[in-house]
Design a protein around this motif. Structure first.
Motif, PDB file in Angstrom:
ATOM      1  N   PHE A   1       0.836  -1.201   0.000  1.00 33.35           N
ATOM      2  CA  PHE A   1       0.000   0.000   0.000  1.00 33.35           C
ATOM      3  C   PHE A   1       0.873   1.254   0.000  1.00 33.35           C
ATOM      4  CE2 PHE A   1      -1.654  -3.404   2.636  1.00 33.35           C
ATOM      5  CZ  PHE A   1      -2.884  -3.685   2.038  1.00 33.35           C
ATOM      6  N   GLY A   2       0.371   2.296  -0.623  1.00 33.21           N
ATOM      7  CA  GLY A   2       1.081   3.567  -0.589  1.00 33.21           C
ATOM      8  C   GLY A   2       1.024   4.264  -1.941  1.00 33.21           C
ATOM      9  N   PRO A   3       1.720   5.396  -2.041  1.00 30.95           N
ATOM     10  CA  PRO A   3       2.374   6.134  -0.953  1.00 30.95           C
ATOM     11  C   PRO A   3       1.342   6.783  -0.024  1.00 30.95           C
ATOM     12  CG  PRO A   3       3.223   6.804  -3.114  1.00 30.95           C
ATOM     13  CD  PRO A   3       1.964   6.046  -3.351  1.00 30.95           C
ATOM     14  N   ILE A   4       1.629   6.736   1.292  1.00 30.33           N
ATOM     15  CA  ILE A   4       0.767   7.312   2.310  1.00 30.33           C
ATOM     16  C   ILE A   4       1.497   8.512   2.891  1.00 30.33           C
ATOM     17  CG2 ILE A   4      -0.528   6.852   4.427  1.00 30.33           C
ATOM     18  CD1 ILE A   4       0.325   3.778   3.741  1.00 30.33           C
ATOM     19  N   ARG A   5       0.897   9.681   2.801  1.00 31.96           N
ATOM     20  CA  ARG A   5       1.570  10.877   3.308  1.00 31.96           C
ATOM     21  C   ARG A   5       1.388  10.989   4.823  1.00 31.96           C
ATOM     22  NH1 ARG A   5       1.284  17.254   1.361  1.00 31.96           N
ATOM     23  NH2 ARG A   5       2.383  18.056   3.190  1.00 31.96           N
ATOM     24  N   THR A   6       2.482  11.223   5.530  1.00 31.58           N
ATOM     25  CA  THR A   6       2.469  11.507   6.960  1.00 31.58           C
ATOM     26  C   THR A   6       3.256  12.787   7.196  1.00 31.58           C
ATOM     27  OG1 THR A   6       4.536  10.339   7.503  1.00 31.58           O
ATOM     28  CG2 THR A   6       2.526   9.014   7.378  1.00 31.58           C
ATOM     29  N   GLY A   7       3.421  13.159   8.454  1.00 28.36           N
ATOM     30  CA  GLY A   7       4.172  14.367   8.762  1.00 28.36           C
ATOM     31  C   GLY A   7       5.649  14.239   8.474  1.00 28.36           C
ATOM     32  N   LEU A   8       6.134  12.991   8.317  1.00 26.33           N
ATOM     33  CA  LEU A   8       7.565  12.760   8.113  1.00 26.33           C
ATOM     34  C   LEU A   8       7.939  12.521   6.662  1.00 26.33           C
ATOM     35  CD1 LEU A   8       8.170  10.372  11.146  1.00 26.33           C
ATOM     36  CD2 LEU A   8       8.805  12.771  10.990  1.00 26.33           C
ATOM     37  N   GLY A   9       6.954  12.141   5.862  1.00 24.63           N
ATOM     38  CA  GLY A   9       7.256  11.822   4.466  1.00 24.63           C
ATOM     39  C   GLY A   9       6.168  10.938   3.878  1.00 24.63           C
ATOM     40  N   PHE A  10       6.535  10.142   2.861  1.00 24.05           N
ATOM     41  CA  PHE A  10       5.602   9.197   2.242  1.00 24.05           C
ATOM     42  C   PHE A  10       5.965   7.779   2.666  1.00 24.05           C
ATOM     43  CE2 PHE A  10       5.078  12.839  -0.593  1.00 24.05           C
ATOM     44  CZ  PHE A  10       3.697  12.885  -0.704  1.00 24.05           C
ATOM     45  N   SER A  11       4.973   7.058   3.178  1.00 25.47           N
ATOM     46  CA  SER A  11       5.183   5.684   3.636  1.00 25.47           C
ATOM     47  C   SER A  11       4.646   4.686   2.632  1.00 25.47           C
ATOM     48  CB  SER A  11       4.473   5.452   4.981  1.00 25.47           C
ATOM     49  OG  SER A  11       5.129   6.117   6.032  1.00 25.47           O
ATOM     50  N   ILE A  12       5.358   3.583   2.497  1.00 20.87           N
ATOM     51  CA  ILE A  12       4.899   2.431   1.711  1.00 20.87           C
ATOM     52  C   ILE A  12       4.888   1.242   2.672  1.00 20.87           C
ATOM     53  CG2 ILE A  12       5.429   0.868  -0.199  1.00 20.87           C
ATOM     54  CD1 ILE A  12       6.860   3.333  -1.493  1.00 20.87           C
ATOM     55  N   VAL A  13       3.770   0.548   2.738  1.00 17.89           N
ATOM     56  CA  VAL A  13       3.578  -0.523   3.726  1.00 17.89           C
ATOM     57  C   VAL A  13       3.276  -1.834   3.013  1.00 17.89           C
ATOM     58  CG1 VAL A  13       2.172  -1.307   5.673  1.00 17.89           C
ATOM     59  CG2 VAL A  13       2.699   1.119   5.419  1.00 17.89           C
ATOM     60  N   LYS A  14       3.920  -2.902   3.493  1.00 19.57           N
ATOM     61  CA  LYS A  14       3.645  -4.239   2.965  1.00 19.57           C
ATOM     62  C   LYS A  14       3.089  -5.114   4.074  1.00 19.57           C
ATOM     63  CE  LYS A  14       5.629  -8.255   0.626  1.00 19.57           C
ATOM     64  NZ  LYS A  14       6.825  -8.834  -0.019  1.00 19.57           N
ATOM     65  N   LEU A  15       1.995  -5.820   3.797  1.00 22.34           N
ATOM     66  CA  LEU A  15       1.440  -6.789   4.736  1.00 22.34           C
ATOM     67  C   LEU A  15       2.196  -8.100   4.525  1.00 22.34           C
ATOM     68  CD1 LEU A  15      -0.510  -7.699   6.862  1.00 22.34           C
ATOM     69  CD2 LEU A  15      -2.308  -7.844   5.145  1.00 22.34           C
TER      70      LEU A  15
END
Length: 433
Positions: free
Chosen positions: A260-274
């Motif tokens: 999943f991603g890119p997910i924007r947070t306060g630190l940057g863009f996150s990419i997450v794998k289950l």
């Protein structure tokens, strides 16, 4: 006479020249890889960590990124470690040899080895045991500094606890655990719109590589700015309520292997794998009942005197000349002194790690010798152990811990970024003498 003096001067020049060459050779063995505030990261530290990671990767049949990418990540970790270590020195955090030996003994026990066989295994892997030992000390100090610093930054309101309790009562997946991989494409300090756009482009390229079959672990080690980059982005096993809300909303009900991603947070863009899914493994919770006496070192009371004072109490207690509760009421500086040092029933994981380790080694009614935690010097007495069925238990303490763990990860990333932004950091690519 003149000839003798000439020979003496020539000999001196030769000796000085030899010494200079020898000293130059010594310095050559260990260069400065980075300057961090008033301290340095040495080339030997970089090489040692790379060696350790390489050995671990071979054991796990894991591929590593390029040497340059691995070095960048290793440097990043060692710079963070240096900053936290310097903060620990200012805070007065120390790990005694006794605490360190106890930790190493517990590590050996977890590997079903004696301490000596544990040491031999490390040596067989080509590691220097004394360096390994000091690295463990540094990790313990780093952990205490991190917990002490973040404890002040994390606030959990009663309403948050009530809301999560209500949600958990309706959940059908509360006993499911998810193993997540995480890649963070960081924003620079005070990012402008151009920086954010550039970070998103990089994140989308990473996502494209993953969707085309590239190895997540390898890319995390190469590209991630997250704290778990050297572990391949592995965030470990978490329930839906322990992970950040942004992540939990994505993975709930999804298949293993989904990205999943890119997910924007306060630190940057996150990419997450289950990475994986399993049923919750922990069915029971052990609680301990303990009492303690806390002495905080100060300008007036040194570390050594605080330890000696507590050792005197231990000797009095073992000789039957004093009562633990009375000593605590009279001498302890903790808030529990009015209760004779009684901490009540609690899960060991909620205590400072040094305190939890001390309790783990005790029998009922046994008093532990003086030990240091991030709060000061303690002696502790174990007064009870019990095991609770935690499968359906959703009390306020457990919910508080879930919320704390969720916030700890996110706040920890912000905290280290703030420390780095305030620090003077100079990376010397080729090193300097």
């Amino acid at each position: 006479m003149k000839n003798s003096l000439k020979l003496l001067l020539l000999s001196s020049v030769f000796i000085l020249s030899s010494l200079e060459q020898s000293l130059a050779a010594e310095v050559e063995l260990d260069r400065v890889a980075a300057v961090v505030n008033s301290g340095v990261v040495l080339e030997s530290e970089v090489k040692d960590l790379i060696t350790s990671i390489t050995l671990q990767a071979k054991k796990n049949n894991q591929t590593l990124p390029s040497d340059r990418a691995l070095r960048i990540q290793v440097m990043d970790k060692l710079i963070n470690d240096a900053i936290i270590s310097q903060l620990g020195e200012r805070m007065g955090v120390q790990i005694s040899d006794a605490q360190l030996d106890e930790t190493l003994a517990n590590m050996a026990k977890e590997n079903k080895q004696s301490l000596e066989s544990f040491r031999q295994a490390l040596v067989s892997d080509g590691l220097d045991y004394e360096k390994y030992r000091e690295n463990v000390r540094n990790e313990l100090i780093s952990g205490e500094v991190r917990r002490a610093s973040l404890r002040r930054r994390i606030y959990i309101s009663p309403q948050e606890i009530t809301n999560l309790l209500s949600v958990m009562k309706e959940q059908t997946n509360a006993d499911v655990e998810y193993r997540l991989g995480h890649i963070l494409i960081e924003f620079p300090n005070n990012p402008k719109q151009a920086d954010i756009s550039a970070a998103k482009v990089r994140a989308e390229k990473v996502l494209e590589l993953l969707n085309n079959g590239s190895d997540f672990t390898n890319i995390a080690m190469t590209s991630s700015g997250g704290g778990n980059a050297l572990e391949g982005g592995d965030l470990g096993w978490k329930t839906i309520n322990e992970m950040p809300t942004l992540f939990s909303e994505l993975v709930d009900g999804q298949d293993k292997g989904s990205v999943f991603g890119p997910i924007r947070t306060g630190l940057g863009f996150s990419i997450v794998k289950l990475v994986d899914i399993r049923g919750r493994q922990t069915m029971e919770v052990e609680e301990v009942k303990a009492s303690h006496i806390l002495i905080k070192p100060s300008i007036i009371l040194s570390e050594a005197k605080a330890e000696a004072l507590l050792q005197g109490f231990v000797e009095q207690l073992n000789a039957g000349e004093a009562d633990f509760a009375e000593l605590a009421k009279k001498h302890s500086e903790g808030p529990t002194s009015v209760r004779g040092g009684d901490l009540g029933w609690s899960e060991p994981s909620k205590y400072d790690p040094a305190f939890a380790e001390a309790l783990a080694s005790l029998d009922i009614d046994e008093v532990h010798k003086p030990f240091r935690s991030s709060f000061g010097w303690h002696i502790a007495k174990l007064t009870g152990r019990r095991t609770l069925d935690a499968t359906e238990q959703m009390n306020e303490n457990r919910v508080y811990q879930l919320l704390y763990n969720r916030k700890f990860g996110m706040e920890g990333a912000r905290w280290i970024k703030e420390l780095r932004d305030e620090a003077y950091i100079e990376i010397l690519e080729t090193g300097k003498k």
